[in-house]
Design a protein around this motif. Structure first.
Motif, PDB file in Angstrom:
ATOM      1  N   GLU A  18       6.885  -5.693  14.391  1.00 25.82           N
ATOM      2  CA  GLU A  18       5.515  -6.113  14.115  1.00 25.82           C
ATOM      3  C   GLU A  18       4.590  -4.911  14.153  1.00 25.82           C
ATOM      4  N   TYR A  19       3.748  -4.815  13.106  1.00 25.41           N
ATOM      5  CA  TYR A  19       2.798  -3.722  13.031  1.00 25.41           C
ATOM      6  C   TYR A  19       1.384  -4.287  12.915  1.00 25.41           C
ATOM      7  N   ILE A  20       0.440  -3.457  13.311  1.00 24.39           N
ATOM      8  CA  ILE A  20      -0.969  -3.816  13.159  1.00 24.39           C
ATOM      9  C   ILE A  20      -1.485  -3.156  11.889  1.00 24.39           C
ATOM     10  N   VAL A  21      -2.096  -3.973  10.996  1.00 20.57           N
ATOM     11  CA  VAL A  21      -2.600  -3.454   9.727  1.00 20.57           C
ATOM     12  C   VAL A  21      -3.780  -2.532  10.003  1.00 20.57           C
ATOM     13  N   ASN A  22      -3.619  -1.286   9.553  1.00 19.26           N
ATOM     14  CA  ASN A  22      -4.682  -0.283   9.751  1.00 19.26           C
ATOM     15  C   ASN A  22      -5.536  -0.120   8.498  1.00 19.26           C
ATOM     16  N   ASP A  23      -4.908  -0.264   7.331  1.00 21.08           N
ATOM     17  CA  ASP A  23      -5.636  -0.085   6.066  1.00 21.08           C
ATOM     18  C   ASP A  23      -4.889  -0.837   4.963  1.00 21.08           C
ATOM     19  N   ILE A  24      -5.662  -1.363   4.008  1.00 24.03           N
ATOM     20  CA  ILE A  24      -5.065  -2.097   2.871  1.00 24.03           C
ATOM     21  C   ILE A  24      -5.709  -1.594   1.589  1.00 24.03           C
ATOM     22  N   LYS A  25      -4.888  -1.241   0.619  1.00 24.63           N
ATOM     23  CA  LYS A  25      -5.385  -0.849  -0.696  1.00 24.63           C
ATOM     24  C   LYS A  25      -4.691  -1.694  -1.761  1.00 24.63           C
ATOM     25  N   THR A  41      -4.950 -12.709  -0.087  1.00 28.97           N
ATOM     26  CA  THR A  41      -3.649 -12.564   0.582  1.00 28.97           C
ATOM     27  C   THR A  41      -3.694 -13.024   2.035  1.00 28.97           C
ATOM     28  N   GLY A  42      -4.880 -13.012   2.636  1.00 26.27           N
ATOM     29  CA  GLY A  42      -4.998 -13.374   4.051  1.00 26.27           C
ATOM     30  C   GLY A  42      -4.805 -12.205   4.996  1.00 26.27           C
ATOM     31  N   LEU A  43      -4.550 -11.000   4.449  1.00 24.34           N
ATOM     32  CA  LEU A  43      -4.421  -9.802   5.282  1.00 24.34           C
ATOM     33  C   LEU A  43      -5.797  -9.258   5.648  1.00 24.34           C
ATOM     34  N   PHE A  44      -5.870  -8.637   6.802  1.00 20.74           N
ATOM     35  CA  PHE A  44      -7.104  -7.967   7.202  1.00 20.74           C
ATOM     36  C   PHE A  44      -6.758  -6.902   8.244  1.00 20.74           C
ATOM     37  N   VAL A  45      -7.621  -5.916   8.372  1.00 20.82           N
ATOM     38  CA  VAL A  45      -7.413  -4.834   9.327  1.00 20.82           C
ATOM     39  C   VAL A  45      -7.379  -5.422  10.736  1.00 20.82           C
ATOM     40  N   GLY A  46      -6.312  -5.076  11.446  1.00 16.65           N
ATOM     41  CA  GLY A  46      -6.151  -5.572  12.803  1.00 16.65           C
ATOM     42  C   GLY A  46      -5.156  -6.717  12.909  1.00 16.65           C
ATOM     43  N   TYR A  75       3.880  -1.638  -0.720  1.00 19.77           N
ATOM     44  CA  TYR A  75       4.290  -0.306  -0.289  1.00 19.77           C
ATOM     45  C   TYR A  75       3.692  -0.009   1.089  1.00 19.77           C
ATOM     46  N   ILE A  76       4.514   0.677   1.919  1.00 16.63           N
ATOM     47  CA  ILE A  76       4.010   1.230   3.169  1.00 16.63           C
ATOM     48  C   ILE A  76       3.669   2.685   2.893  1.00 16.63           C
ATOM     49  N   THR A  77       2.414   3.038   3.022  1.00 22.42           N
ATOM     50  CA  THR A  77       1.988   4.408   2.705  1.00 22.42           C
ATOM     51  C   THR A  77       1.932   5.317   3.936  1.00 22.42           C
ATOM     52  N   ASP A  82       2.066   1.964  16.153  1.00 19.14           N
ATOM     53  CA  ASP A  82       2.167   0.545  15.778  1.00 19.14           C
ATOM     54  C   ASP A  82       1.264   0.193  14.606  1.00 19.14           C
ATOM     55  N   LYS A  83       0.601   1.180  14.056  1.00 15.45           N
ATOM     56  CA  LYS A  83      -0.345   0.900  12.965  1.00 15.45           C
ATOM     57  C   LYS A  83       0.267   1.287  11.621  1.00 15.45           C
ATOM     58  N   VAL A  84      -0.031   0.481  10.617  1.00 15.47           N
ATOM     59  CA  VAL A  84       0.574   0.659   9.292  1.00 15.47           C
ATOM     60  C   VAL A  84      -0.503   0.590   8.216  1.00 15.47           C
ATOM     61  N   ASP A  85      -0.363   1.470   7.212  1.00 16.55           N
ATOM     62  CA  ASP A  85      -1.211   1.413   6.007  1.00 16.55           C
ATOM     63  C   ASP A  85      -0.396   0.786   4.888  1.00 16.55           C
ATOM     64  N   LEU A  86      -0.999  -0.230   4.205  1.00 17.93           N
ATOM     65  CA  LEU A  86      -0.296  -0.976   3.137  1.00 17.93           C
ATOM     66  C   LEU A  86      -0.984  -0.781   1.794  1.00 17.93           C
ATOM     67  N   GLU A  87      -0.155  -0.813   0.767  1.00 18.76           N
ATOM     68  CA  GLU A  87      -0.666  -0.773  -0.616  1.00 18.76           C
ATOM     69  C   GLU A  87      -0.020  -1.913  -1.397  1.00 18.76           C
ATOM     70  N   ILE A  88      -0.888  -2.707  -2.044  1.00 21.80           N
ATOM     71  CA  ILE A  88      -0.395  -3.791  -2.914  1.00 21.80           C
ATOM     72  C   ILE A  88      -0.560  -3.304  -4.346  1.00 21.80           C
ATOM     73  N   SER A  89       0.551  -3.089  -5.012  1.00 29.87           N
ATOM     74  CA  SER A  89       0.519  -2.606  -6.405  1.00 29.87           C
ATOM     75  C   SER A  89       0.832  -3.775  -7.334  1.00 29.87           C
ATOM     76  N   ILE A  90      -0.105  -4.048  -8.203  1.00 25.46           N
ATOM     77  CA  ILE A  90       0.087  -5.186  -9.121  1.00 25.46           C
ATOM     78  C   ILE A  90      -0.121  -4.735 -10.563  1.00 25.46           C
ATOM     79  N   ILE A  91       0.513  -5.454 -11.462  1.00 25.46           N
ATOM     80  CA  ILE A  91       0.289  -5.275 -12.906  1.00 25.46           C
ATOM     81  C   ILE A  91      -0.251  -6.591 -13.437  1.00 25.46           C
TER      82      ILE A  91
END
Length: 828
Positions: A18-25, A41-46, A75-77, A82-91
């Motif tokens: 389990e990770y804590i979301v630090n950033d979402i792009k 998506t329901g994701l948010f920082v923290g 993607y995990i950038t 315990d903190k993770v930066d996420l990227e959602i890549s869509i077409i």
């Protein structure tokens, strides 16, 4: 759908942790806001998320369900502790900016656009492209274009961030026609007979416009089944299609059909098992099939349960109409010896069922009590299929609902408790009509305004909130009309209530009209208001639905009065120009109407009306010698000669007559929705006193469109297409007439917005001046085609092209030829 994780540090990622979301792009978006996607998506920082895990899978699934993207990746950038930066890549899927259909006529292209619901702004998916292709191909293959090809191309649109243009190219090719149908193995029946049983698959034949030659697989298979049914009807139970081959040569098809006819069979013993409610003798008489009869599997099936007739006289309906909803009847072959087949009719009667809860849905305008009073199905009554069918018919006949969409839905069917609930689904349709016309004729402007409210509410007049624009919903009818120009005015009003008092189906109706016409000089355009004729009339009537011989009968009675006032109005329209005339008459009529279900386009049943209208026989007691009026001084001019005007004034001071009419129509469904309408009518206007003669009012005028022309003498217009209006009666009108017609009808559409059907007809009829001249075989004949359009707001509109086969006069041997007739607000 894919999910990828790209790491900056190989040892930083622990699978399943389990990770804590630090950033979402969000990357790759063109037409959406980044924050909107993140919020969805329901994701948010923290927020804590397991990577990979159920949370990520649900988010990906949720985004796919939007059907807005062609690819989605996570993607995990970066990971720090315990903190993770996420990227959602869509077409994103491209949006449709423009589209064009080529290869079809404009009208056909528009139809395709409506049917596939293609519109600008929708997302272009592979499924949409394939669905569109398949729909168009199937649509035109059903019409005989078996080689239809559809190619869809998309190109990027320079306007907009993510738009594409689409070109749908349709190549129908030539229509594939059936060139030849060859039967092999048939010895009992000729190939010509078998071809007639193929109603939808026909060989090409020059000049046959009513049924085109085309090959449609589903129709072809239906026709093969019809051939086997034909054999079964003739006793050949074992008849089979051994094989059938479709041979294609360019755009022509040859069909080879190999048949094994088998031998002819006969019915043997027919026994009934399980019946306790009805005796073997009762069931046998209704079945109508006996030992020694030629075997007929199709007829046997219909006598058990005729699916083509909801109210058919078959064994299933016998039980269903008397409470046995849960009954089942199955014919079983128990022995076949030589050419004889024995049957057992196995019956499971079940327990009687009763109606429980009866509801209606879909009525947004019509009040509930108007609907419930028409229902034949009552809570607590023994179940009857016939009552359900009658209820559907009665609701359709009100004219307030689309008869094609009335659907009884059986709910909570409980075989153990013996109850069933029924919910009637209704779709309201327009019940009001507006007439607004204007024109210029006779050197004067002519205007008409009229309204008819066929679902009016009298009691709603007191409720201001119910005026939308007038109170509606109680099933009453209100009609108002005004027509005027410089030299005449017509006012009319009518009101009717089909359930007067609210307890019984007794219709009350009343009407009032006033007409005034001034003397008009067509040459100078002058109007003399000192010379005029006025007619004031009123009527009141009651009509009661009968129970004997059955409840399709209605007995109606009415009392009417017309007052004619002529002031120096010598125009030839009336036989006298100065004086007054009174017409008090009583009308009694017996009618029967069991047509179903759509009153605009009945599929079956019949309707007839026989009526008698008569005045009092004043000449029996007034003591006037009408044969010698001219000998009396008060009816002579200054020279002592009989004054025709004074004589006619005395004759017609109180109109004396009787009038008998009959109309009957029968509707026969031939197949599908092709309906044959057979019609006959007759009318006779007579006099009690021959010295007084037949009145010059209320006569019959035959020929033409039959629409009511502007006339002051109460004449009745009788249509007979193919001839000019009123041309088949003398100048003064007929006192007796007859008319017969055959009409084939087929609907184009029966939707609530507009019901449209085409027709062809044969007609004959004639008007006669005297009863002794009457000859029903001396008739004028015609034939032709027509179209009818019924729109709730405007009523019935139509056009007919009729060809008169005879001359207008008896001395004219030439055919009258083509006549065009327009129909407004009536039905032939």
């Amino acid at each position: 759908m894919s999910s990828n994780f790209v790491l900056g540090q190989d040892d930083a990622y622990v699978k399943g942790k389990e990770y804590i979301v630090n950033d979402i792009k969000v990357t790759g978006i063109k037409s959406f806001n980044e924050q909107t996607v993140v919020t969805y998506t329901g994701l948010f920082v923290g927020k804590k998320v397991q990577i990979p895990g159920e949370d990520i899978s649900k988010i990906i699934s949720k985004l796919w369900k939007l059907e807005l993207f062609s690819d989605i990746n996570f993607y995990i950038t970066n990971i720090v502790g315990d903190k993770v930066d996420l990227e959602i890549s869509i077409i994103e899927l491209p949006s449709l900016s423009e589209y064009k259909i080529t290869g079809l006529k404009k009208s056909k292209s528009e139809t395709v656009e409506e049917e596939i619901e293609i519109k600008r702004g929708q997302k272009i998916t592979e499924n949409f492209i394939e669905t569109t292709k398949n729909y168009i191909v199937n649509k035109y293959q059903k019409n005989g274009f078996l080689n239809t090809k559809v190619n869809i191309n998309t190109i990027k649109d320079s306007i907009g961030l993510n738009n594409e243009k689409m070109v749908i190219n349709v190549d129908l090719g030539d229509r594939v026609k059936v060139n030849e149908i060859e039967f092999n193995g048939n010895e009992i029946f000729k190939s010509k007979q078998l071809k007639k049983k193929m109603k939808k698959t026909k060989t090409k034949l020059p000049g046959r416009f009513w049924k085109k030659s085309k090959f449609i697989e589903n129709d072809y298979q239906t026709d093969l089944a019809s051939i086997i049914d034909f054999y079964k009807e003739k006793g050949y139970r074992d008849a089979r299609i051994i094989s059938d081959t479709v041979i294609t040569n360019n755009n022509l098809i040859k069909l080879n059909i190999n048949i094994n006819e088998g031998k002819k069979y006969y019915f043997g013993d027919i026994k009934f098992l399980g019946n306790t409610v009805y005796s073997d003798d009762q069931l046998s008489k209704l079945l109508g099939l006996f030992k020694g009869d030629t075997y007929n599997g199709v007829l046997l099936k219909k006598r058990i349960a005729d699916s083509s007739k909801p109210d058919g006289e078959d064994l299933t309906n016998l039980y269903q109409n008397n409470g046995y909803l849960f009954s089942s009847i199955n014919p079983v072959e128990i022995a076949a010896v030589n050419d004889t087949i024995d049957f057992e009719i196995r019956i499971v009667e079940g327990n009687p069922a009763y109606f429980n809860k009866i509801t209606v849905v879909g009525n947004t305008r019509t009040n509930d009590h108007v609907i419930y009073r028409e229902l034949r199905t009552k809570p607590g009554d023994l179940y009857s299929k016939d009552k359900v069918v009658r209820t559907v018919r009665e609701l359709g006949q009100t004219g307030f609902f689309d008869p094609e969409q009335i659907s009884p839905d059986f709910k909570n069917v409980d075989p153990n408790g013996g109850t069933v609930d029924i919910e009637y689904g209704l779709v309201e349709k327009g019940a009001s009509q507006v007439e607004l016309q204007g024109g210029y004729g006779g050197n004067s402007f002519i205007g008409s305004i009229g309204v008819s409210f066929n679902n009016f509410s009298l009691k709603g007049l007191k409720d201001r909130k119910a005026w939308k624009p007038v109170p509606m919903g109680d099933g009453q009818s209100l009609s108002l009309r005004l027509q005027a120009n410089r030299f005449y005015r017509v006012y009319s009003f009518s009101l009717s209530d089909p359930w007067f008092g609210g307890e019984q189906p007794v219709q009350f109706s009343t009407s009032f009209s006033h007409t005034k016409q001034f003397r008009y000089n067509f040459f100078t355009g002058n109007v003399n208001k000192e010379q005029f004729v006025s007619i004031t009339g009123a009527s009141i009537g009651l009509a009661k639905r009968l129970r004997v011989p059955d409840d399709y009968f209605t007995l109606s009675q009415s009392l009417s009065y017309q007052y004619y006032n002529l002031q120096n109005y010598f125009t030839g329209l009336f036989t006298f120009g100065q004086g007054k005339s009174n017409n008090v008459s009583y009308t009694v009529a017996l009618s029967r109407n069991n047509t179903f279900t759509n009153p605009i386009f009945p599929l079956g049943g019949s309707e007839f009306l026989i009526s008698a209208r008569f005045s009092l026989p004043y000449s029996l007691w007034n003591g006037i010698d009408y044969a010698n009026l001219g000998d009396q001084p008060e009816f002579q001019d200054s020279n002592g000669d009989p004054d025709a005007s004074k004589i006619d004034q005395e004759k017609y001071k109180w109109l004396e007559f009787y009038k008998i009419k009959f109309k009957g129509s029968w509707y026969t469904r031939l197949f599908d929705k092709l309906v044959l309408r057979t019609h006959a009518e007759f009318g006779f206007l007579g006099a009690y006193n021959n010295d007084r003669g037949v009145i010059p009012f209320d006569r019959f005028f035959l020929g033409g469109d039959g629409m009511s022309q502007y006339a002051m003498d109460g004449r009745e217009m009788i249509s007979l297409r193919g001839y000019p209006n009123q041309s088949l009666s003398s100048q003064n009108g007929s006192t007796i007439y007859n008319k017969f017609s055959l009409e084939l009808r087929y609907p184009i559409t029966l939707k609530p917005a507009a019901s449209i059907f085409g027709l062809t007809f044969l007609e004959s009829g004639q008007g006669f001046d005297k009863f002794r001249d009457y000859n029903p075989f001396n008739s004028k004949r015609s034939m032709g085609v027509g179209l009818r359009i019924f729109m709730p707001a405007f009523g019935l509109l139509g056009i007919d092209f009729g060809y008169g086969l005879d001359g207008v006069s008896n001395n004219d041997l030439r055919a009258n030829g083509w006549e065009t007739h327009f129909v407004i607000g009536q039905n032939f």
